[in-house]
Write an enzyme that holds these catalytic residues in place. Structure first.
Site, short mmCIF file in Angstrom:
data_model
loop_
_atom_site.label_atom_id
_atom_site.label_comp_id
_atom_site.label_asym_id
_atom_site.label_seq_id
_atom_site.Cartn_x
_atom_site.Cartn_y
_atom_site.Cartn_z
N LYS A 22 0.85 -1.21 0.00
CA LYS A 22 0.00 0.00 0.00
C LYS A 22 0.88 1.24 0.00
CE LYS A 22 -1.70 1.60 4.03
NZ LYS A 22 -1.41 3.02 4.32
N ASN A 23 1.87 1.29 0.90
CA ASN A 23 2.66 2.51 1.06
C ASN A 23 3.66 2.74 -0.06
OD1 ASN A 23 1.14 3.00 3.26
ND2 ASN A 23 2.71 2.46 4.77
N ARG A 94 -3.90 11.05 4.10
CA ARG A 94 -2.78 11.98 4.18
C ARG A 94 -1.80 11.83 3.03
NH1 ARG A 94 -1.35 14.18 8.10
NH2 ARG A 94 0.84 13.77 7.67
N CYS A 118 -4.40 13.06 12.28
CA CYS A 118 -5.15 11.80 12.22
C CYS A 118 -5.06 11.17 13.62
CB CYS A 118 -4.61 10.88 11.15
SG CYS A 118 -3.11 10.05 11.67
N ARG A 123 0.92 14.77 12.83
CA ARG A 123 1.45 14.45 11.49
C ARG A 123 1.48 15.67 10.57
NH1 ARG A 123 -0.93 8.87 9.48
NH2 ARG A 123 0.96 8.88 8.20
N PRO A 124 2.24 16.69 10.98
CA PRO A 124 2.37 17.88 10.13
C PRO A 124 3.07 17.55 8.82
CG PRO A 124 3.98 17.92 11.90
CD PRO A 124 3.06 16.76 12.19
N VAL A 125 3.08 18.52 7.90
CA VAL A 125 3.78 18.30 6.62
C VAL A 125 4.88 19.35 6.43
CG1 VAL A 125 1.88 17.10 5.45
CG2 VAL A 125 1.97 19.63 5.41
N ASP A 126 5.33 19.94 7.55
CA ASP A 126 6.34 21.00 7.45
C ASP A 126 7.61 20.54 6.76
OD1 ASP A 126 6.51 19.36 9.82
OD2 ASP A 126 8.13 20.64 10.49
N LEU A 127 7.99 19.27 6.94
CA LEU A 127 9.23 18.80 6.31
C LEU A 127 9.08 18.70 4.79
CD1 LEU A 127 10.24 16.03 8.87
CD2 LEU A 127 11.03 18.39 8.78
N ASP A 308 4.72 0.52 12.00
CA ASP A 308 3.46 -0.03 11.47
C ASP A 308 3.24 -1.47 11.89
OD1 ASP A 308 3.53 1.73 8.27
OD2 ASP A 308 3.08 2.37 10.31
N ILE A 330 8.16 6.91 16.85
CA ILE A 330 7.84 7.62 15.60
C ILE A 330 6.61 8.51 15.75
CG2 ILE A 330 7.34 7.37 13.14
CD1 ILE A 330 10.10 6.27 13.90
N ARG A 400 -8.64 -0.23 4.52
CA ARG A 400 -7.72 0.72 3.91
C ARG A 400 -6.40 0.03 3.57
NH1 ARG A 400 -7.08 6.39 6.78
NH2 ARG A 400 -5.69 6.46 5.00
C1 EPZ Z 1 4.48 6.86 6.20
O1 EPZ Z 1 3.76 7.94 6.74
C2 EPZ Z 1 3.51 5.69 6.13
N1 EPZ Z 1 2.39 6.05 5.27
C3 EPZ Z 1 3.00 5.36 7.53
O2 EPZ Z 1 2.16 4.22 7.44
C4 EPZ Z 1 4.20 5.02 8.42
O3 EPZ Z 1 3.75 4.78 9.73
C5 EPZ Z 1 5.20 6.19 8.41
O4 EPZ Z 1 5.59 6.49 7.05
C6 EPZ Z 1 6.45 5.87 9.20
O5 EPZ Z 1 7.07 4.73 8.69
C7 EPZ Z 1 2.55 6.00 3.92
O6 EPZ Z 1 3.61 5.69 3.42
C8 EPZ Z 1 1.35 6.36 3.10
P1 EPZ Z 1 6.70 10.12 8.27
P2 EPZ Z 1 4.41 9.42 6.74
O7 EPZ Z 1 6.69 11.38 7.49
O8 EPZ Z 1 5.24 9.60 5.55
C9 EPZ Z 1 6.75 13.49 11.60
C10 EPZ Z 1 0.23 2.94 7.73
O9 EPZ Z 1 -0.25 2.44 8.74
N2 EPZ Z 1 6.67 14.44 10.47
O10 EPZ Z 1 7.85 9.17 8.10
O11 EPZ Z 1 3.31 10.38 7.02
C11 EPZ Z 1 5.50 12.66 11.75
O12 EPZ Z 1 4.52 13.36 12.51
C12 EPZ Z 1 0.78 4.35 7.78
O13 EPZ Z 1 0.35 2.37 6.61
C13 EPZ Z 1 6.79 15.80 10.73
O14 EPZ Z 1 6.96 16.23 11.87
O15 EPZ Z 1 5.36 9.33 8.03
C14 EPZ Z 1 6.00 11.43 12.44
O16 EPZ Z 1 6.07 11.69 13.83
C15 EPZ Z 1 0.56 5.00 9.15
N3 EPZ Z 1 6.72 16.68 9.69
C16 EPZ Z 1 7.42 11.25 11.88
O17 EPZ Z 1 7.77 12.53 11.32
C17 EPZ Z 1 6.54 16.25 8.41
O18 EPZ Z 1 6.50 17.10 7.49
C18 EPZ Z 1 7.52 10.21 10.77
O19 EPZ Z 1 6.53 10.50 9.82
C19 EPZ Z 1 6.41 14.87 8.16
C20 EPZ Z 1 6.47 13.98 9.21
#
Ligand code: EPZ
Length: 422
Positions: A22-23, A94, A118, A123-127, A308, A330, A400
């Protein structure tokens, strides 16, 4: 809303086919936006999140055709006629934010709704946004949307992530393929889904090195072509089904499973007394001697133990001999499965980002509530080992990320059925 009823106690024997990830699919699909030639994805999973991404891409003017019962997706972005990803779709998933980088890179402008938080965290998108700005993007956040522009196109640059982000790495990797010049991504995510995306982008003509390591280098090109790409095996579905024989006994072969996708997870299973054997078709799993032993788990970015699989591992440890500690590093709120497991007789103490689990001989079936994708499947796993019936409500979360979970588990002897909403 449908429910799933599991009657515990049966040992499991047989084979479970593991689907495409999926991811991976959720980042491969937006890659179509980088090219006006067709992109075909094979081994695609049949999940509601894929349908949501399909609807989002179609709302932008992409053609997305599902073939072979959903296992093949034919995508084309030849006629993009809308550059706005609406809130009503983005809020459902997201991963929608992953259309931002490709749209910006190819057409120089995009408007994408901010996804909002969520259940498992803010889960911000600032990065994602900082990384695109490092490639010259001009971003204006207003009305809950990111208004992005790249007049004259994106330019290669250095992106240094303060923390590992899978999605932000994917977004900027896709954008960098069409940026003018060289991009270096430091502290990049190393997940197999990143490598799968890079493989697909290279098939489209991108020049990428270092994917799978913490430093990825991209030489921008003028345009990308079409490709046909097989979606990598879903390591989270794999790990989930590996836990089924571990929690209730028997022996299951997960077809398509690969040890390199789940090595940190397998190390913990081995420590708990679960045998994992590599076969020429996948991974065969069984318990070495009855009840598993307690082990400690700490989630980390790949190649560490995947967040996950934390909820699913907790379900196993609820029945282990001894006391285990799980550290979730995480996400800030990813223990919502704990109260539901406690309803089944589990002994769990959650303190901030840590959960201490004291194993019990037998869980008791109960009505429980799914709260997010992975929490819901951990309740199914617990139900397999529990005495009596467990009714998992709100299984739309499950759909999902897991195709036909009742069929896959039922085929190896689980007593499980989906009860449509009355
Ligand atoms: C991906 O989410 C996966 N989703 C998630 O799987 C998975 O848990 C996660 O990576 C970690 O491995 C998909 O690939 C669609 P991150 P993502 O950015 O990319 C923080 C599932 O169950 N962060 O690696 O959103 C964030 O809040 C889902 O299949 C920021 O602060 O995860 C988290 O604490 C759930 N700012 C950490 O980083 C940002 O701009 C890691 O998040 C982005 C993230």
């Amino acid at each position: 809303m449908d429910s799933i009823v599991v009657t515990g106690g049966a040992e499991l024997r047989g084979e479970i086919p593991i689907a495409g990830a999926k991811n991976a699919c959720l980042t491969l699909m937006p890659a179509t936006l980088l090219s006006d030639e067709p992109l075909t994805l094979t081994n695609a999973p049949r999940l509601s999140d894929i349908k949501t991404m399909t609807a989002l891409l179609q709302s932008l003017g992409c053609e997305v055709t599902s073939m072979q019962d959903g296992r093949v997706l034919a995508l084309s972005s030849h006629d993009i006629n809308n550059h706005t990803a609406d809130y009503d779709i983005v809020r459902k998933m997201r991963a929608s934010i992953l259309v931002l980088g490709p749209m910006l890179a190819r057409d120089g402008h995009a408007i994408v709704s901010l996804p909002g938080g969520c259940a498992i965290g803010a889960r911000p998108v600032d990065l994602h946004l900082r990384a695109l700005e490092a490639l010259g993007a001009e971003l204006d956040l207003r009305d809950g949307y990111v208004h992005a522009k790249a007049p004259g196109g994106l330019k290669g640059g250095t992106v240094t992530f303060p923390l590992v982000s899978v999605g932000a790495t994917e977004n900027v990797l896709m954008a960098a393929t069409l940026a003018k010049g060289t991009t270096v991504i430091e502290n990049a995510a190393r997940e197999p889904e990143i490598v799968d995306l890079a493989d697909c982008l290279r098939r489209m003509g991108a020049q990428i090195d270092g994917d799978g390591t913490s430093t990825i280098t991209v030489q921008g090109v003028d345009r990308l072509g079409g490709a046909t790409h097989p979606v990598v095996t879903d390591r989270i579905e794999l790990g989930t089904y590996m836990l089924a024989p571990a929690i209730c006994g028997g022996e299951v072969e997960c077809i398509g499973g690969r040890m390199d996708l789940v090595s940190a997870f397998c190390e913990r299973l081995d420590a708990a007394g679960v045998n994992v054997e590599e076969t020429d078709r996948g991974l065969k799993v069984s318990r070495r001697n009855g009840r598993v032993s307690a082990v400690d788990v700490e989630t980390q970015p790949f190649p560490g133990f995947p967040t996950d699989l934390q909820a699913q591992m907790m379900a196993l440890l609820c029945t282990a001999d001894g006391t285990s500690t799980l550290h979730e590093t995480i996400f800030e709120n990813r223990f919502m499965h704990a109260p539901e497991l406690i309803r089944m007789g589990a002994r769990i103490d959650v303190q901030g980002g840590s959960a201490t689990v004291t194993g019990v001989e037998r869980l008791k079936g109960a009505p429980v509530m799914a709260t997010d994708l992975r929490a819901s499947v951990s309740l199914i796993l617990a139900g397999l080992a529990a005495e009596g019936d467990t009714v998992v409500n709100r299984v739309y979360h499950l759909d999902r990320g897991y195709e036909h979970v009742e069929d896959k588990l039922g085929a190896v002897g689980a007593k499980i059925e989906r009860v449509p909403e009355r």
